[in-house]
Design an enzyme around this catalytic site. Structure first.
Site, mmCIF file in Angstrom:
data_model
loop_
_atom_site.group_PDB
_atom_site.id
_atom_site.type_symbol
_atom_site.label_atom_id
_atom_site.label_comp_id
_atom_site.label_asym_id
_atom_site.label_seq_id
_atom_site.Cartn_x
_atom_site.Cartn_y
_atom_site.Cartn_z
ATOM 1 N N HIS A 34 52.629 38.363 39.775
ATOM 2 C CA HIS A 34 53.226 39.702 39.647
ATOM 3 C C HIS A 34 54.696 39.764 40.094
ATOM 4 O O HIS A 34 55.093 40.508 40.969
ATOM 5 C CB HIS A 34 52.360 40.835 40.226
ATOM 6 C CG HIS A 34 51.846 40.700 41.634
ATOM 7 N ND1 HIS A 34 52.652 40.471 42.712
ATOM 8 C CD2 HIS A 34 50.591 40.829 42.123
ATOM 9 C CE1 HIS A 34 51.921 40.450 43.802
ATOM 10 N NE2 HIS A 34 50.669 40.658 43.484
ATOM 11 N N HIS A 94 38.651 40.984 49.959
ATOM 12 C CA HIS A 94 39.815 41.645 49.340
ATOM 13 C C HIS A 94 39.541 41.785 47.846
ATOM 14 O O HIS A 94 39.146 40.810 47.186
ATOM 15 C CB HIS A 94 41.042 40.763 49.596
ATOM 16 C CG HIS A 94 42.337 41.280 49.062
ATOM 17 N ND1 HIS A 94 42.588 42.607 48.810
ATOM 18 C CD2 HIS A 94 43.488 40.608 48.761
ATOM 19 C CE1 HIS A 94 43.827 42.728 48.365
ATOM 20 N NE2 HIS A 94 44.399 41.540 48.313
ATOM 21 N N GLU A 146 41.644 42.457 45.334
ATOM 22 C CA GLU A 146 42.642 42.028 44.344
ATOM 23 C C GLU A 146 42.049 40.885 43.513
ATOM 24 O O GLU A 146 41.342 40.006 44.023
ATOM 25 C CB GLU A 146 43.955 41.604 45.015
ATOM 26 C CG GLU A 146 45.079 41.490 43.987
ATOM 27 C CD GLU A 146 46.483 41.419 44.570
ATOM 28 O OE1 GLU A 146 46.644 41.233 45.783
ATOM 29 O OE2 GLU A 146 47.440 41.552 43.770
ATOM 30 N N HIS A 162 46.304 42.652 52.703
ATOM 31 C CA HIS A 162 47.428 43.111 51.936
ATOM 32 C C HIS A 162 47.209 44.478 51.263
ATOM 33 O O HIS A 162 48.165 45.168 50.924
ATOM 34 C CB HIS A 162 47.672 41.978 50.909
ATOM 35 C CG HIS A 162 48.427 42.207 49.698
ATOM 36 N ND1 HIS A 162 48.080 41.729 48.465
ATOM 37 C CD2 HIS A 162 49.590 42.871 49.523
ATOM 38 C CE1 HIS A 162 48.974 42.036 47.579
ATOM 39 N NE2 HIS A 162 49.901 42.727 48.174
ATOM 40 N N TYR A 192 55.772 33.405 50.952
ATOM 41 C CA TYR A 192 54.608 34.272 50.731
ATOM 42 C C TYR A 192 54.693 35.515 51.626
ATOM 43 O O TYR A 192 54.480 36.641 51.176
ATOM 44 C CB TYR A 192 53.327 33.478 51.026
ATOM 45 C CG TYR A 192 52.075 34.198 50.646
ATOM 46 C CD1 TYR A 192 51.531 34.058 49.373
ATOM 47 C CD2 TYR A 192 51.434 35.041 51.540
ATOM 48 C CE1 TYR A 192 50.389 34.735 49.007
ATOM 49 C CE2 TYR A 192 50.294 35.715 51.194
ATOM 50 C CZ TYR A 192 49.772 35.563 49.925
ATOM 51 O OH TYR A 192 48.639 36.246 49.567
ATOM 52 N N HIS A 234 44.853 31.287 49.944
ATOM 53 C CA HIS A 234 45.833 30.663 49.037
ATOM 54 C C HIS A 234 46.394 29.416 49.712
ATOM 55 O O HIS A 234 46.854 29.480 50.858
ATOM 56 C CB HIS A 234 47.017 31.590 48.752
ATOM 57 C CG HIS A 234 46.689 32.792 47.943
ATOM 58 N ND1 HIS A 234 46.348 32.737 46.617
ATOM 59 C CD2 HIS A 234 46.668 34.101 48.275
ATOM 60 C CE1 HIS A 234 46.133 33.957 46.158
ATOM 61 N NE2 HIS A 234 46.312 34.816 47.146
HETATM 62 FE FE1 FEO Z 1 46.311 40.385 47.713
HETATM 63 FE FE2 FEO Z 1 45.811 37.021 47.107
HETATM 64 O O1 FEO Z 1 45.623 38.873 46.843
#
Ligand code: FEO
Length: 386
Positions: A24, A78, A80, A144, A191, A222
């Site tokens: 994104h 999460h 997302e 996040h 990040y 991640h």
């Molecule tokens: Fe907020 Fe890696 O997603």
């Protein structure tokens, strides 16, 4: 595609997105990884998942350990879709699977997937028994999204931290003692600057809570997993979230016929004479997400643009819009540029900097092309305000 055991009975079953270059709007030069974890206990538990287009890779890794239809529990830290994208396919394989998420996580999953799954909401302090070990939950809203939570396995001392402590980094290695640490740290910093920065106060709260835990592994969602350099990454998060700045200046600009570039160089000279570390970024050659990495610790963020059609050059407007959303705090700026017949550039730069609540130390706007006398005057003025 195999699972990798990260601790006895706990497996990494994620997916590696080698070719990802745009997350994104964030330039992911090194790709990314979506880390999902499989806990094999009396209750077979999947912690998070992967993007939907990589679901098959995750299932192959799970299948190297157990039949995916045997999964009893899913923990969704999460919503997302880089972490929840493959959950619908896990539910398809076992419609009775119980899905644990925060209250906002459950509503988010329902909104994303129009799902009527076997949900169980959890809140801070709740725990689920897996058999020989358990997972304790801590809600970490805005690290996040509002739904975020983290999970801690006290028996194995593993913290499932989701986005926190992550890096967009594709690699066949899994741990921080298997991969060059400087690259991991650089990607963790990028990040933080591009994903986590707006939520620094929530990060500080989460760090306080995490400090009470005895952590052997940070199993983030991640990139590289932390087991050797946990104190170092926690110290970096503490610094980044406290808005600590260095004697460092960024000069970010775009130029139409070279005038704004000349002014950028004059400003550079003044910072150089004052002993600043300087980063000069022409927006035609630099990506806004790379610039943000340095914004994280810069005292000065100077921005320049000429007027173009009663506004800024679009590259500069894009950078300012992006930075404004990421909300670095308490910075100083010098705004600058050149114009032909309308000084809208400075008005727009000022508007953005006021929105960012930066202290504007100086404004420079030159009609058409600065000559050497004007450039010398700029060097002198900037030197005096630093
Ligand atoms: Fe907020 Fe890696 O997603």
């Amino acid at each position: 595609m195999k699972a990798r055991e990260i601790e006895k009975g706990v497996y990494w079953v994620g997916a590696i997105d080698w070719d990802l270059r745009n997350f994104h709007g964030y330039l992911t030069q090194r790709g990314s990884t979506y880390n999902a974890y499989l806990i094999v206990d009396e209750k077979i538990t999947l912690v998070d998942s992967v993007k939907s287009y990589l679901a098959e890779e995750m299932f192959q890794r799970i299948s190297s350990i157990i039949d995916p239809s045997k999964i009893d529990y899913i923990v969704c830290n999460h919503v997302e879709m880089d972490h929840s994208g493959a959950i619908p396919m896990v539910v398809e394989k076992n419609p009775n699977v119980k899905v644990f998420a925060s209250p906002k996580g459950v509503s988010g999953l329902k909104a994303h997937y129009k799902a009527n799954w076997n949900f169980q909401e959890v809140k801070s302090g709740d725990e689920i028994n897996l058999g020989s070990d358990k997972i304790q939950f801590l809600l970490t809203p805005m690290v996040h999204w509002p739904d975020n939570m983290i999970g801690y396995m006290p028996g194995k001392k593993i913290l499932f931290s989701n986005d926190a402590f992550g890096q967009h980094l594709a690699s066949s290695e899994r741990f921080d003692d298997e991969y060059p640490l400087d690259i991991v740290m650089e990607e963790a910093r990028k990040y933080y600057a591009n994903i986590v920065l707006p939520y620094s106060s929530q990060v500080r709260k989460a760090l306080e809570d995490a400090a009470k835990l005895d952590i052997k592994i940070i199993a983030n969602s991640h990139g590289i997993i932390w087991r050797k350099h946990i104190p170092e990454i926690i110290k970096e998060y503490s610094d980044w979230s406290s808005n600590t700045v260095a004697k460092k200046a960024l000069i970010v600009y775009d130029t139409m016929w070279g005038s704004t570039a000349k002014i950028a160089d004059a400003i550079y000279d003044a910072f150089e004479r004052k002993g600043y570390r300087i980063y000069k970024y022409n927006l035609q050659q630099n990506h806004i997400s790379d610039i943000m990495t340095e914004v994280l610790s810069a005292e000065y963020i100077c921005v320049g643009s000429p007027t173009l059609n009663k506004s800024l050059l679009p590259s500069v407007a894009a950078f300012l819009t992006y930075m404004q959303g990421l909300s670095p705090k308490n910075r100083k700026t010098i705004i600058f540029g050149s114009y032909g017949w309308a000084q809208q550039n400075i008005k727009d730069l000022e508007m953005y900097m006021n929105n960012c609540e930066f202290e504007i130390k100086h404004k420079i706007n030159v009609n058409y092309i600065p000559d050497e006398l004007q450039l010398e005057q700029i060097r002198k003025e900037v030197f005096e305000v630093l």
